[in-house]
Design a protein around this motif. Structure first.
Motif, PDB file in Angstrom:
ATOM      1  N   GLN A  26       0.842  -1.192   0.000  1.00  0.00           N
ATOM      2  CA  GLN A  26       0.000   0.000   0.000  1.00  0.00           C
ATOM      3  C   GLN A  26       0.877   1.241   0.000  1.00  0.00           C
ATOM      4  OE1 GLN A  26      -2.226  -1.719   3.539  1.00  0.00           O
ATOM      5  NE2 GLN A  26      -3.753  -0.307   2.714  1.00  0.00           N
ATOM      6  N   GLY A  31      -2.513   5.011   1.168  1.00  0.00           N
ATOM      7  CA  GLY A  31      -2.888   3.628   1.448  1.00  0.00           C
ATOM      8  C   GLY A  31      -3.398   2.845   0.255  1.00  0.00           C
TER       9      GLY A  31
ATOM     10  N   ARG B 102     -11.630   9.760   3.435  1.00  0.00           N
ATOM     11  CA  ARG B 102     -11.020   8.431   3.499  1.00  0.00           C
ATOM     12  C   ARG B 102      -9.577   8.458   3.002  1.00  0.00           C
ATOM     13  NH1 ARG B 102     -13.103   2.775   4.651  1.00  0.00           N
ATOM     14  NH2 ARG B 102     -11.272   1.608   4.072  1.00  0.00           N
ATOM     15  N   ARG B 103      -9.353   9.178   1.901  1.00  0.00           N
ATOM     16  CA  ARG B 103      -8.001   9.231   1.322  1.00  0.00           C
ATOM     17  C   ARG B 103      -6.981   9.876   2.263  1.00  0.00           C
ATOM     18  NH1 ARG B 103      -7.382   8.158  -4.395  1.00  0.00           N
ATOM     19  NH2 ARG B 103      -8.397   6.135  -4.432  1.00  0.00           N
ATOM     20  N   THR B 106      -6.446   6.723   5.040  1.00  0.00           N
ATOM     21  CA  THR B 106      -6.059   5.332   4.769  1.00  0.00           C
ATOM     22  C   THR B 106      -4.558   5.108   4.910  1.00  0.00           C
ATOM     23  OG1 THR B 106      -6.320   5.944   2.469  1.00  0.00           O
ATOM     24  CG2 THR B 106      -7.962   4.481   3.369  1.00  0.00           C
ATOM     25  N   GLY B 107      -3.761   6.106   4.553  1.00  0.00           N
ATOM     26  CA  GLY B 107      -2.309   5.968   4.672  1.00  0.00           C
ATOM     27  C   GLY B 107      -1.869   5.709   6.111  1.00  0.00           C
ATOM     28  N   THR B 110      -2.505   1.482   7.073  1.00  0.00           N
ATOM     29  CA  THR B 110      -2.099   0.413   6.163  1.00  0.00           C
ATOM     30  C   THR B 110      -1.641  -0.820   6.952  1.00  0.00           C
ATOM     31  OG1 THR B 110       0.167   1.186   6.119  1.00  0.00           O
ATOM     32  CG2 THR B 110      -1.295   2.051   4.417  1.00  0.00           C
ATOM     33  N   VAL B 111      -1.623  -1.953   6.271  1.00  0.00           N
ATOM     34  CA  VAL B 111      -1.177  -3.206   6.876  1.00  0.00           C
ATOM     35  C   VAL B 111       0.226  -3.025   7.469  1.00  0.00           C
ATOM     36  CG1 VAL B 111      -0.509  -5.586   6.348  1.00  0.00           C
ATOM     37  CG2 VAL B 111      -2.603  -4.635   5.364  1.00  0.00           C
ATOM     38  N   ARG B 112       1.097  -2.379   6.697  1.00  0.00           N
ATOM     39  CA  ARG B 112       2.490  -2.240   7.141  1.00  0.00           C
ATOM     40  C   ARG B 112       2.580  -1.353   8.391  1.00  0.00           C
ATOM     41  NH1 ARG B 112       6.162   0.387   3.844  1.00  0.00           N
ATOM     42  NH2 ARG B 112       4.801   0.002   2.065  1.00  0.00           N
ATOM     43  N   GLN B 346     -15.934  -0.050   3.938  1.00  0.00           N
ATOM     44  CA  GLN B 346     -15.364  -1.139   4.743  1.00  0.00           C
ATOM     45  C   GLN B 346     -14.420  -0.551   5.794  1.00  0.00           C
ATOM     46  OE1 GLN B 346     -12.448  -4.089   3.261  1.00  0.00           O
ATOM     47  NE2 GLN B 346     -13.997  -5.630   3.685  1.00  0.00           N
ATOM     48  N   GLN B 350      -9.672  -1.817  10.211  1.00  0.00           N
ATOM     49  CA  GLN B 350      -9.727  -3.283  10.318  1.00  0.00           C
ATOM     50  C   GLN B 350      -8.364  -3.932  10.524  1.00  0.00           C
ATOM     51  OE1 GLN B 350     -10.665  -5.516   6.671  1.00  0.00           O
ATOM     52  NE2 GLN B 350     -10.921  -3.575   5.658  1.00  0.00           N
ATOM     53  N   GLN B 351      -7.318  -3.364   9.905  1.00  0.00           N
ATOM     54  CA  GLN B 351      -5.992  -4.001  10.074  1.00  0.00           C
ATOM     55  C   GLN B 351      -5.464  -3.782  11.483  1.00  0.00           C
ATOM     56  OE1 GLN B 351      -5.822  -5.932   7.831  1.00  0.00           O
ATOM     57  NE2 GLN B 351      -6.638  -4.983   5.980  1.00  0.00           N
ATOM     58  N   ARG B 354      -7.481  -6.341  13.645  1.00  0.00           N
ATOM     59  CA  ARG B 354      -6.947  -7.696  13.463  1.00  0.00           C
ATOM     60  C   ARG B 354      -5.717  -7.914  14.325  1.00  0.00           C
ATOM     61  NH1 ARG B 354      -8.788  -7.298   7.830  1.00  0.00           N
ATOM     62  NH2 ARG B 354     -10.169  -9.076   7.575  1.00  0.00           N
TER      63      ARG B 354
END
Lengths: 69, 398
Positions: A26, A31, B102-103, B106-107, B110-112, B346, B350-351, B354
């Motif tokens: 990402q 992202g 959202r934009r 989101t950064g 992130t998963v990372r 969504q 969520q990450q 988790r």
């Protein structure tokens, strides 16, 4: 297998990076999806298909693969 | 052309068994993925119970999430439907307005980036376990473990002082209770808004290395919008995961063989988290969308202006998608469940959720191998009256 990623549709949920981290990452900025390997080998096909399927925004598609609902 | 349309039903609110969705929902799903639903204001709209139809509606931009278009599917929502949305509550905005918020965020999720928080979340978790051990059994797992872990994490991420947690947890709880009056809900939102508006002003004067300071520095949003975003993230960031941690533990205590398997093999944590999310579906009363134009869904025409309630819990138990869906199986591939939603709304966090769960469940089971309920299971009070399902208290001993 050829991956198409539409960063305009992507919402940065990260499902692809979670499901197939060797193939997807990402962007640090917003992202959105970064494809690390646009033509992954067969050993990654299952994970890539799963990533395409769980993508919430429909931003990912596979060229040459039949469209799925 | 189509079969005789079934009579509109009303949304069932009572569960026969605490960990399963109301039985009617499953029965209706067998008859078809979508059926007419009578809403609390007399509107006749729709109820979706099938997995594929739920995904289709949630992914379709012809359905709006805006609260002013929405009809309330059950009486308690009548009140919430009258609360005016505030700037920055982008969960209730459609694209392109939603996309703007959202934009920007989101950064940060992130998963990372979330992986980088693992050591810190592990430390927070161990600290709570130390405290539980020090105080000794019995303990309420909600107050001792499930609520503080995600609260501490979201506070650090946003830059909110955790010392104020009693204040914002009380307001969050009022906001999410289906029994709150309009006055109580409005006062709770005002309370959170005033508190976070003051914090946003402080971040402008003394920026820190946190998400709110980052939003202030970006100059992309007004102070009012940043405050709204902060309210949304603070509430969403702790109540959801908190309920998954306590309800998930309750569920595992009812499935001792699977609990033992997870304790012995922490590599099962990833699939356990997805399966508990699927099986429990704590967002149990919606989401709700409204058609902006006529849309075909699973062979039925949803007319412009009609609301659609998506029973995520029923969709997550669709045998067309998950084999033996009513069986908890922590080894199954449950990814693809709809518990974080689907489509552009969504879950943003969520990450993070988790990772919190993947760390917290195994850590709890390893620390207290003899963990057990301190009351009979049928005395655990379920959160049927809350927008997010779970348990009010979980008395445990070890």
């Amino acid at each position: 297998m050829l991956i198409n990623a539409d960063t305009g549709r992507c919402i940065g949920a990260g499902m692809c990076a979670l499901t197939a981290p060797e193939v997807f990452d990402q962007s640090e900025d917003d992202g959105t999806v970064v494809v690390l390997d646009a033509e992954p080998g067969p050993e990654r096909a299952a994970a890539v298909r799963r990533a395409v399927q769980v993508c919430p925004s429909g931003a990912l598609s596979l060229a040459g693969a039949p469209a799925t609902g | 052309m189509t079969q005789a349309m079934p009579q509109p039903v009303t949304l069932p609110m009572t569960r026969e068994r605490p960990l399963d969705p109301p039985e009617d929902l499953g029965r209706w799903r067998e008859e078809g993925p979508i059926r007419p639903l009578l809403y609390a204001d007399g509107h006749v709209g729709w109820l979706v119970t099938g997995y594929a139809a739920a995904r289709a509606v949630l992914a379709d931009p012809r359905f709006s999430t805006r609260v002013e278009l929405m009809h309330p599917p059950f009486p308690q929502r009548l009140r919430q439907a009258q609360i005016k949305p505030r700037p920055g509550f982008f969960l209730r905005e459609d694209p392109p307005e939603h996309t703007r918020f959202r934009r920007l965020l989101t950064g940060q999720f992130t998963v990372r980036r979330m992986k980088l928080l693992e050591p810190r979340i592990a430390k927070i978790t161990e600290d709570r376990l130390d405290e539980m051990e020090r105080l000794g059994p019995p303990a309420d797992l909600v107050q001792a473990f499930a609520l503080p872990i995600p609260s501490l994490v979201i506070c650090e991420l946003l830059g909110v002082p955790y010392d104020d947690h009693e204040r914002f947890q009380r307001d969050s709880s009022i906001l999410l209770s289906l029994e709150s009056s309009i006055e109580e809900i409005t006062a709770a939102i005002d309370g959170l808004t005033d508190y976070l508006a003051e914090l946003v002003r402080r971040k402008r004067a003394e920026p820190g290395d946190d998400l709110i300071s980052g939003l202030v520095a970006s100059g992309e949003l007004t102070e009012e919008e940043i405050t709204g975003v902060a309210v949304l993230l603070l509430v969403a960031g702790h109540e959801t995961t908190a309920n998954m941690l306590s309800l998930g533990t309750f569920t595992l205590l009812n499935a001792p063989a699977q609990l033992a398997a997870l304790r012995e093999d922490p590599s099962l944590a990833e699939s356990t988290v997805e399966e508990l999310m699927r099986y429990l579906t704590v967002i149990h009363l919606g989401p709700i969308r409204t058609a902006l134009e006529d849309v075909e869904v699973a062979g039925e025409t949803v007319r412009k202006g009609q609301s659609v309630t998506i029973a995520l819990g029923a969709a997550n138990r669709d045998p067309g998608r998950f084999e033996s869906p009513d069986t908890l199986d922590i080894r199954r591939q449950a990814m693809g469940h709809l518990s974080f939603g689907h489509g552009v709304h969504q879950c943003l966090g969520q990450q993070l959720a988790r990772i919190e769960m993947r760390i917290a469940y195994p850590a709890l089971l390893r620390r207290f191998p003899g963990l057990r309920l301190a009351v009979p299971a049928d005395q655990v009070e379920m959160r049927s009256n809350m927008a997010i399902y779970g348990v009010h208290r979980l008395p445990v001993a070890w």
